[in-house]
Write a protein that holds these residues in place. Structure first.
Motif, short mmCIF file in Angstrom:
data_model
loop_
_atom_site.label_atom_id
_atom_site.label_comp_id
_atom_site.label_asym_id
_atom_site.label_seq_id
_atom_site.Cartn_x
_atom_site.Cartn_y
_atom_site.Cartn_z
N ASP A 287 -6.90 -0.07 1.63
CA ASP A 287 -5.87 0.93 1.36
C ASP A 287 -5.71 1.17 -0.14
O ASP A 287 -5.44 2.29 -0.57
N TYR B 205 0.82 -1.22 0.00
CA TYR B 205 0.00 0.00 0.00
C TYR B 205 0.85 1.26 0.00
O TYR B 205 0.41 2.33 -0.44
N SER C 239 -6.33 4.94 -1.36
CA SER C 239 -5.14 5.65 -1.82
C SER C 239 -5.33 6.28 -3.19
O SER C 239 -4.84 7.38 -3.46
N ARG D 34 0.20 4.92 -1.88
CA ARG D 34 0.01 6.16 -1.12
C ARG D 34 0.90 7.29 -1.62
O ARG D 34 0.63 8.46 -1.34
N SER D 35 1.96 6.95 -2.33
CA SER D 35 2.88 8.00 -2.77
C SER D 35 2.56 8.52 -4.16
O SER D 35 3.27 9.39 -4.69
#
Length: 899
Positions: free
Chosen positions: A831, A794, A835, A798-799
């Protein structure tokens, strides 16, 4: 009760029916269990004897169970849980009786044993054999991989919370079915074999050893634990003589010293706080390489993801040290709040998680007062306030209708809102009365189960306050209030409504513990707001109009130190007064955070303008505290992102404004650690550097790239310690493209060569922070390789930055079936959805995403999807509101000049 009565009736009728009719009645009765949240209560386990044989090479296990079962009502059924197990039906016996029928309801994970005759009342023994797989899903009884002397090895690990003990052995897999457990393991003789209790006997026969453990006290199935693998350990002892050990991979035991110290101190502290000794003879804490959660509070054998247990002075950051302390304190608080006294059903999960979260801060504050951890607690409150301002939130106490729904409530509501309302209640009752009541509660319900109402009753009895009446709306009702504050002459008017981020209003009512300061924290008013409206007479009568208009001379602040779980909206005059008080540094750190976070939320909801928020941030321009600047950084990041869609022509200037806000303190701290600096300074440095890189500050990016190049050539250089590596890595990614990928390849090389968990996670967390489509796709596909553990995947998602969201969304759609196959059994799936989906800010995209998931939604991430789509709609509305602000451009220009 209805189910028990009906089944008992059906069982009796079936005895009198012809064979064919009896079979039909039994089938109908068995079907009664399908889709039910709870098992029937006419039979309950009292003691399990389990013998398990994990084969770590073949990744399978076999086992035998003998369960003492108390039959308390007439029935011919035994109903329990089993999932992903091959039960040897011929081996099933209850008091020597074989079942006439064995029915397995796979979807509901229920095993129904139908006997030809009515079962004898009282206690009998149910015995059976079974086989299972050491799965790769990080739940039930599973295998984790680790490296030892250059070879990949398997360890066997359990993760049973919430409903996965049934994947290891057939059982009554609900919290209220507490029983004693006597475990025996047959494992390779060279391995360490751990369980909840100490070893009582061990026999080695060639390559296999048989390990027998002491019988446990009564506990719930989800707290049973087994770990088998190669480990080193270090040991300590509590003031009561309990052995405490930290187990790590071979050669890493030195990294367990800090957690061991916190663990011993936590057990000593909680023994005093709850006035109850730690109930077991030992406590083991184990670092597991593959682990879905942060940690799991199994009775006497707590398991952790490595990053939350291991700390190395040379290679770990200050934030990791703090996270280890909070996580260890959290899990050990569970040994009382959760394990000794257990929630009756998952509806009351918050009793476990909310209290463990709150207790962890209390403990860490005691051990490390210089960390100012209660100010950092507002991170938890902010997270909960954000989630609970969605229409798709849920109450703290949420009805669970099926086992598949349980994982979705392990969220910020159960943990952070739970902890925040506990803090609010403690503030209202007073610390001494609150502690005394909690100790009484633990003693009263030790070794049993409790509901929220049981806690309220004890708190009322000890404190003499109407706790149930005060707290019921906070746990049973979704959401929270926003308190409107208006000046009317020398009086103050208060009004409460439910706060929703979508800008809608709801006439929700709470009993709100109000704290109010007028130009001083020392002179506070405290009272309960029980109605929609309330007037406070003469609060500012000592100040004339001129005093009220002078900078910093007059202010009113509700929710002193943010102990209450609500937001506050001030009228224009009071907003200006608070802004002046901020500039004059007349407010506490917690109050500064509360004012900034409330203003941010009100701007998103369209209740205040973005211009007003920017003026407030400007008033904080000289701030240098870690916690306050962390929140300011979070708010500026949120505004910078939304401005790309809302006002692209101003987005660059808004970023420059925020750079000017953050830069003075960042330059003061610099990149290099100073011997005289505090723990909080060490925490603040990476926050500001990462924030400046995200905002595109050229000087910070250039310095990050320079230091990275030196570090890449010499990993021992002091120019890039663990605290600042993420900022340097992001700086490198800022310039990466498919035609200039040397920095990307260098980061992958670091990832592959490093043996430090934190270092590898730092790299994973920035790999997709790039505009280049090919690099983003390569990074996203990297998570499917054997080089990335499923628990960490995940981080790559997220980035993803705004510029690459369409690329990430296309990738998610194209790979959804593969993702579902890989992660369907894991909470990590949520997630993936959050995200990527929450990167979007248009109603059109929300409709597209909704259509895609219309036929693909599963219970495990259904709630997360609804919340993510709501956030997209909220962002779209915020975009529209910002576009309509005529004064925004002038505000940005004016503030840039002032700075």
């Amino acid at each position: 009760m209805h189910m028990i009565q009906e089944l008992s009736h059906n069982s009796t009728v079936a005895l009198k029916c012809p064979t064919a009719e009896a079979e039909a009645v039994m089938a109908a009765a068995a079907a009664e269990f399908r889709g039910q949240a709870r098992l029937p209560r006419f039979a309950a386990p009292r003691r399990y004897e389990l013998r398990l044989r994990p084969d770590l090479a073949a990744c399978v296990f076999s086992g035998e169970a003998s369960v003492a079962v108390d039959v308390s009502a007439p029935t011919r059924f035994l109903v329990l849980n089993a999932a992903d197990l091959a039960v040897d039906r011929a081996s099933i016996r209850f008091q020597g009786l074989a079942p006439a029928e064995v029915s397995v309801f796979e979807e509901d994970e229920i095993l129904v044993l139908e006997f030809a005759g009515e079962l004898p009342l009282g206690e009998g023994v149910l015995a059976m054999r079974f086989n299972g797989t050491l799965n790769d899903q990080m739940r039930g009884f599973y295998r984790s991989k680790y490296e030892y002397k250059g070879e990949t090895k398997n360890m066997a690990v359990t993760q049973f919370e919430s409903v996965d003990a049934r994947r290891c052995f057939p059982c009554w897999d609900e919290p209220s079915f507490k029983a004693k457990f006597k475990l025996t393991l047959e494992v390779p003789s060279e391995l360490v074999a751990l369980s909840n209790m100490p070893i009582v006997n061990e026999k080695i026969a060639g390559p296999i050893k048989t390990v027998e453990y002491e019988e446990s006290p009564v506990m719930s199935t989800y707290l049973v634990a087994i770990v088998v693998g190669l480990f080193d350990y270090i040991e300590g002892v509590t003031s009561e003589g309990n052995k405490v050990r930290v187990y790590t991979q071979v050669g890493k035991s030195n990294q367990g010293k800090f957690a061991l110290d916190v663990g011993v101190k936590s057990l000593n502290l909680y023994k005093e706080f709850f006035d109850t000794p730690y109930p077991l003879p030992k406590l083991d804490m184990v670092a597991i390489p593959d682990f879905t959660n942060g940690a799991m509070e199994n009775y006497g054998l707590v398991t952790y993801r490595e990053i939350y247990l291991l700390f190395d002075e040379q290679s770990s950051s200050a934030s990791t040290k703090q996270n280890v302390a909070i996580t260890v304190a959290h899990e050990l608080a569970h040994q009382w709040f959760g394990n000794l006294v257990t929630m009756e059903w998952w509806t009351h999960l918050w009793l476990n998680e909310g209290f463990a979260t709150w207790m962890s801060y209390l403990a860490v504050d005691s051990f490390f007062p210089e960390w100012n951890i209660w100010t950092q607690f507002l991170d938890s409150t902010t997270s909960a306030l954000k989630l609970d301002s969605l229409a798709e939130s849920h109450p703290i106490e949420v009805e669970i209708h099926h086992a598949s729904e349980i994982d979705s409530i392990f969220d910020s509501i159960s943990y952070d809102k739970g902890a925040s309302v506990i803090r609010m209640l403690q503030s209202y009752l007073g610390a001494e009365r609150f502690q005394k009541a909690l100790a009484s509660y633990i003693k009263k319900y030790a070794y049993s189960n409790a509901k929220t109402e049981d806690l309220w009753a004890v708190l009322e009895e000890v404190s003499g306050e109407p706790v149930k009446n005060l707290m019921t709306t906070w746990t049973k009702k979704q959401g929270y209030p926003v308190i409107g504050v208006k000046l009317k002459g020398h009086d103050v008017e208060l009004e409460q409504d439910q706060f929703l981020l979508d800008g809608s209003s709801d006439s929700g009512m709470w009993i709100v513990p109000i704290t109010l300061g007028c130009n001083s924290h020392d002179m506070q008013k405290r009272f309960l707001l029980k109605h929609k409206f309330s007037d406070i007479k003469g609060i500012n009568s000592q100040y004339d109009d001129q005093d009220r208009q002078n900078s910093g001379n007059f202010w009113i602040k509700l929710n002193i130190d943010e102990t209450g779980f609500y937001r506050v909206k001030y009228d224009d005059e009071l907003t200006t007064a608070l802004r002046n008080a901020l500039q004059m540094k007349k407010l506490s750190l917690m109050d500064k955070i509360g004012i900034v976070e409330d203003a941010h939320a009100l701007s998103i909801a369209g209740k205040q303008t973005l211009s007003s928020l920017l003026h407030l941030l400007y008033a904080c321009r000289d701030e240098d505290d870690f916690s306050v600047l962390s929140h300011i950084n979070s708010v500026t990041s949120s505004v910078a992102k939304i401005s790309i869609d809302a006002t692209p022509e101003l987005a660059g200037e808004i970023k420059q404004l925020f750079i000017k806000l953050l830069l003075p303190t960042a330059e003061k701290l610099g990149w290099d650690h100073k011997n005289s600096e505090s723990h909080l300074d060490a925490m603040l440095r990476p926050v500001l550097l990462v924030g400046l890189v995200h905002l595109g500050h050229d000087k910070t990016i250039s310095e990050g790239v320079r230091r990275f190049q030196i570090f890449f050539d010499d990993r021992n250089t002091s120019l890039l310690p663990p605290d600042t590596r993420k900022a340097a890595y992001l700086s490198v990614m800022h310039n990466v493209s498919s035609t200039n990928r040397s920095g990307y390849d260098a980061l992958l090389k670091i990832y592959r060569e490093s043996t430090e968990v934190e270092e590898r996670l730092n790299v994973l967390g920035i790999l997709s922070s790039c505009q280049d489509k090919d690099i983003v796709l390569e990074s996203l596909n990297f998570i499917f390789t054997d080089e990335v553990r499923n628990q960490d995947a995940y981080l790559v998602l997220r980035s993803v930055i705004i510029d690459a969201r369409e690329t990430a969304w296309s990738w998610l759609k194209e790979n959804w079936d593969r993702i579902m196959k890989t992660f369907a059994a894991s909470a990590i799936l949520s997630d993936y959805v959050k995200s990527i989906v929450t990167l979007f800010t248009s109603k059109e995209k929300e409709a597209e995403i909704s259509q895609f998931f219309a036929t693909r939604t599963k219970p495990g991430f259904k709630r997360a999807l609804k919340q993510s789509l709501e956030n997209v709609r909220i962002s779209a509305r915020w975009v529209d509101g910002i576009r309509g602000e005529a004064e925004l451009a002038q505000t940005v220009h004016d503030l840039l000049i002032k700075l």
